[in-house]
Design a protein around this motif. Structure first.
Motif, mmCIF file in Angstrom:
data_model
loop_
_atom_site.group_PDB
_atom_site.id
_atom_site.type_symbol
_atom_site.label_atom_id
_atom_site.label_comp_id
_atom_site.label_asym_id
_atom_site.label_seq_id
_atom_site.Cartn_x
_atom_site.Cartn_y
_atom_site.Cartn_z
ATOM 1 N N UNK A 156 0.782 -1.070 -0.108
ATOM 2 C CA UNK A 156 0.019 -0.026 0.048
ATOM 3 C C UNK A 156 0.791 1.147 -0.052
ATOM 4 N N UNK A 157 1.817 1.254 0.735
ATOM 5 C CA UNK A 157 2.751 2.374 0.965
ATOM 6 C C UNK A 157 3.531 2.599 -0.260
ATOM 7 N N UNK A 158 4.028 1.577 -0.996
ATOM 8 C CA UNK A 158 4.867 1.737 -2.131
ATOM 9 C C UNK A 158 3.770 2.090 -3.343
ATOM 10 N N UNK A 159 2.571 1.491 -3.420
ATOM 11 C CA UNK A 159 1.754 1.860 -4.431
ATOM 12 C C UNK A 159 1.388 3.497 -4.358
ATOM 13 N N UNK A 160 1.240 3.865 -3.069
ATOM 14 C CA UNK A 160 0.854 5.233 -2.868
ATOM 15 C C UNK A 160 2.019 6.140 -3.727
ATOM 16 N N UNK A 161 3.070 5.731 -3.940
ATOM 17 C CA UNK A 161 3.897 6.583 -4.777
ATOM 18 C C UNK A 161 3.946 6.439 -6.087
ATOM 19 N N UNK A 162 3.145 5.460 -6.422
ATOM 20 C CA UNK A 162 2.738 5.387 -8.003
ATOM 21 C C UNK A 162 4.055 5.072 -8.795
ATOM 22 N N UNK A 163 4.438 3.713 -8.400
ATOM 23 C CA UNK A 163 5.836 3.347 -9.133
ATOM 24 C C UNK A 163 5.389 3.004 -10.521
ATOM 25 N N UNK A 164 6.274 2.715 -11.337
ATOM 26 C CA UNK A 164 5.971 2.262 -12.703
ATOM 27 C C UNK A 164 5.868 0.606 -12.933
ATOM 28 N N UNK A 207 -0.434 -1.078 -13.409
ATOM 29 C CA UNK A 207 1.051 -1.116 -13.607
ATOM 30 C C UNK A 207 1.238 -2.711 -13.814
ATOM 31 N N UNK A 208 2.520 -2.653 -14.720
ATOM 32 C CA UNK A 208 3.139 -4.212 -14.817
ATOM 33 C C UNK A 208 3.303 -4.586 -13.338
ATOM 34 N N UNK A 209 3.052 -6.050 -13.203
ATOM 35 C CA UNK A 209 3.148 -6.713 -11.808
ATOM 36 C C UNK A 209 3.845 -8.000 -12.255
ATOM 37 N N UNK A 210 5.133 -8.489 -11.655
ATOM 38 C CA UNK A 210 5.778 -9.480 -11.669
ATOM 39 C C UNK A 210 6.013 -10.088 -10.544
ATOM 40 N N UNK A 211 5.178 -11.251 -10.372
ATOM 41 C CA UNK A 211 5.447 -12.283 -9.162
ATOM 42 C C UNK A 211 6.783 -13.272 -9.389
ATOM 43 N N UNK A 212 7.636 -13.070 -8.416
ATOM 44 C CA UNK A 212 8.981 -13.910 -8.536
ATOM 45 C C UNK A 212 9.137 -15.072 -7.580
ATOM 46 N N UNK A 251 -12.461 -5.034 -15.706
ATOM 47 C CA UNK A 251 -11.155 -4.107 -15.158
ATOM 48 C C UNK A 251 -11.040 -2.905 -15.361
ATOM 49 N N UNK A 252 -11.335 -1.904 -14.794
ATOM 50 C CA UNK A 252 -11.457 -0.679 -15.001
ATOM 51 C C UNK A 252 -9.956 -0.165 -14.958
ATOM 52 N N UNK A 253 -9.608 0.672 -14.000
ATOM 53 C CA UNK A 253 -8.090 1.229 -13.751
ATOM 54 C C UNK A 253 -7.664 1.973 -15.106
ATOM 55 N N UNK A 254 -8.446 2.495 -15.946
ATOM 56 C CA UNK A 254 -8.215 3.176 -16.919
ATOM 57 C C UNK A 254 -7.573 4.526 -16.259
ATOM 58 N N UNK A 255 -8.481 5.347 -15.505
ATOM 59 C CA UNK A 255 -7.811 6.582 -14.864
ATOM 60 C C UNK A 255 -7.649 6.245 -13.451
ATOM 61 N N UNK A 256 -6.575 6.618 -12.997
ATOM 62 C CA UNK A 256 -6.371 6.093 -11.532
ATOM 63 C C UNK A 256 -7.201 7.005 -10.557
ATOM 64 N N UNK A 257 -7.639 6.455 -9.465
ATOM 65 C CA UNK A 257 -8.533 7.070 -8.624
ATOM 66 C C UNK A 257 -7.940 8.368 -7.915
#
Lengths: 351, 351
Positions: A120-128, A150-155, B7-13
């Motif tokens: 949550x904390x990281x997403x709130x910085x809107x990473x790429x 955004x692109x998500x990679x689970x590793x 799957x929305x997420x077109x425009x971020x909230x």
DNA sequence: CGGCCCTCTGTTAGCGCTATCATAGCCAAG
DNA sequence: CTTGGCTATGATAGCGCTAACAGAGGGCCG
């Protein structure tokens, strides 16, 4: 040096300061500092000069807000303390170094709640992009990842359904593979030593694969021993002693990681036990550390560096070209290393 | 679910979405989500409900810009690959967990240029504080730190002038201390084994302190051996073999870190050499790993966890109360552990 | 029942940057 | 000399949020 006070820094510098110092508009300064758009050589030099003497550091917060571009990649991992994740990090850094992107690390300590919070904390910085260890997350975490856009990679792990992309090895298969190798080498009384970590899903999957493959040969784990916390090397020693005191008939010990396996190896060597004839040993992870042990330990390489590299490459590609289709899956094959602690019977092509 | 596309997420909230969904102003939503200011229970519940169903994640970039408050602490370290920095990180995390602050790690690979770049990058996010390893930085880096106007803590080392605060041990003194202990134990022919890292200032200072104290006793390092890269455990083995092949008369080996010392220890034990009578050994760093070795290695604890904790405490205090005076210095005393590889003569109170 | 002081909510004006469009100046072609 | 098409620079309007203040409504006092 027009002022008295040699330590300014009262009001942080802004583009406006550089703009005034160099006699051009803020916009032009912005262009120069980002190397974007056409600016004459003369102006460019003037601006750079001014920025340098002032000691201006751009404010990325404002920049990111205005451009809605953030060159950060969130990397969420369970721990830094056992070398496996630092190695993944190195792979990630290697790839991202050639791009504009920067990794930012968050550590969860194997706690789903902490993972959710860190995420949550990281997403709130809107990473790429996000690189996150494992396929198991809280519902809320999955929802956030899915909705982030955004692109998500689970590793690390590929035994399950990814949200978007995944890169890793099958831990179930790794467990099966090792079990098969052990059985083929003729061991019969097999002990398992691992961590007491209900939340380490990958260790769990390896164990499941392991028991499953043993079962196919009509065998089962004869005894087991678990630990948590403390020095893994020491724990390996202690657990080995404990399990053999209880079940002296064991002829093979499978450890859930190389560090405890190394502890066990040192202990058994001291006791003068014949390895791998009397007792065989195997660990998991192919830690570089092991190269220096008296006997080369049987283990399985989880290709951590490659995992990091592949994950970072996916993110980089997707950021570079947003039309790249999501859902990429990279399955790496763990490779077994028989070392000197697991009798070798014959070369098997692969499992 | 009013729309077709699941799957929305077109425009971020944004706050506005939550505000519209809950029928209150953006400001009130902001207040609820930050727990700041008075909001009635009913409104609060309504807003939280709306935020949750929408899956809203606040945009800290905008928040930080508006409030000029950023709850990040930049932590700049040379490496993640030898356990010493991860341990420092743990200390930092332990303290910051009880605050609003969050550590963000940057890795320099012992390169001053990279350090400068990483620092610039981090400062451009306007963190609330910086924790940075070492006292040696490029001029530009020092200038940036000085001009940043935020609390700076330089860690690990206290042999030099800090920019603001510093927390660490004196590596010169650590070297001297070990030399004295070795000389007092009666060893005479001393070999040194370390890393070939001109930029590891702390290792250098330890070596300087070491030779300086030896000189006072009329001794000098009889032979030395350096390495770089590769598995430290294995290198320890190889270097030990090499140095003894060249200088068989050595009766003590001082290693610049515990990992190579462990490699040396394992090698010597295999050779059946009597430790510590025939040859004594000592390392540096008190790595937890060592607990599991066959023989407890003499070493010196650099109090890495405490360094991390103290540094984080300074930052937390300064952020909490900006009037706290800067320039705090915390000097920790490295403690020697004689283990089983360094003859003990008598208890010395301290150096 | 006016005046006061609460509590709760809303309005307004930026934070420091960048996207976008506008424009000044210049040269070459007609 | 006009026109068109450059290049180099500037003006303007936000990005999504929060600080600071304004105001609405209600209770309680004398």
């Amino acid at each position: 040096m027009t002022r008295e006070n040699p330590t300014p820094a009262v009001r942080p510098l802004t583009l406006r300061d550089v703009s005034e110092a160099s006699g051009v508009s803020e916009m032009t300064v912005s262009r120069v500092l980002r190397n974007r758009g056409d600016v004459s050589e003369a102006t460019r030099a003037k601006v750079l000069e001014a920025a340098k003497t002032l000691g201006y550091v751009p404010n990325k917060i404002a920049g990111a807000l205005a451009s809605s571009r953030v060159n950060l990649v969130a990397v969420i991992i369970p721990s830094l303390s056992n070398m496996v994740f630092p190695e993944v990090m190195m792979g990630i850094s290697q790839i991202l170094e050639d791009t504009e992107l920067q990794p930012v690390v968050g550590v969860t300590n194997y706690s789903p709640e902490r993972e959710e919070k860190v995420l949550y904390e990281m997403l709130s910085w809107r990473p790429s992009g996000v690189i996150i260890a494992g396929l198991e997350h809280t519902e809320a975490a999955k929802a956030m990842l899915g909705a982030s856009g955004i692109p998500i990679v689970e590793i690390m792990d590929v035994d399950g359904e990814p949200i978007d992309s995944m890169v890793g090895i099958s831990h179930r298969r790794a467990g099966r593979h090792m079990a098969t190798a052990i059985v083929e080498a003729g061991y019969q009384k097999i002990g398992f030593l691992g961590t007491k970590m209900p939340l380490d899903h990958r260790a769990r999957k390896r164990f499941e694969g392991f028991t499953e493959a043993l079962a196919k040969s009509g065998l089962e784990v004869a005894d087991s021993e678990f630990y948590d916390g403390g020095s893994a090397l020491l724990k390996g020693r202690e657990m080995t002693q404990a399990i053999l005191a209880r079940s002296p008939e064991l002829d093979f010990l499978y450890y859930s990681n190389d560090m405890i396996a190394a502890g066990g190896l040192l202990y058994l060597l001291e006791k003068g036990i014949d390895i791998p004839a009397q007792i065989g040993l195997a660990g998991f992870n192919g830690v570089e550390l092991l190269d220096g042990l008296p006997r080369s330990l049987a283990t399985m390489d989880a290709h951590r560096l490659d995992i990091g590299r592949a994950a970072a490459e996916i993110i980089a590609r997707r950021v570079e070209d947003p039309t790249t289709p999501p859902g990429e899956v990279v399955v790496l094959k763990p490779s077994i290393d028989f070392g000197d602690t697991l009798k070798r019977v014959k070369k098997r092509p692969d499992l």
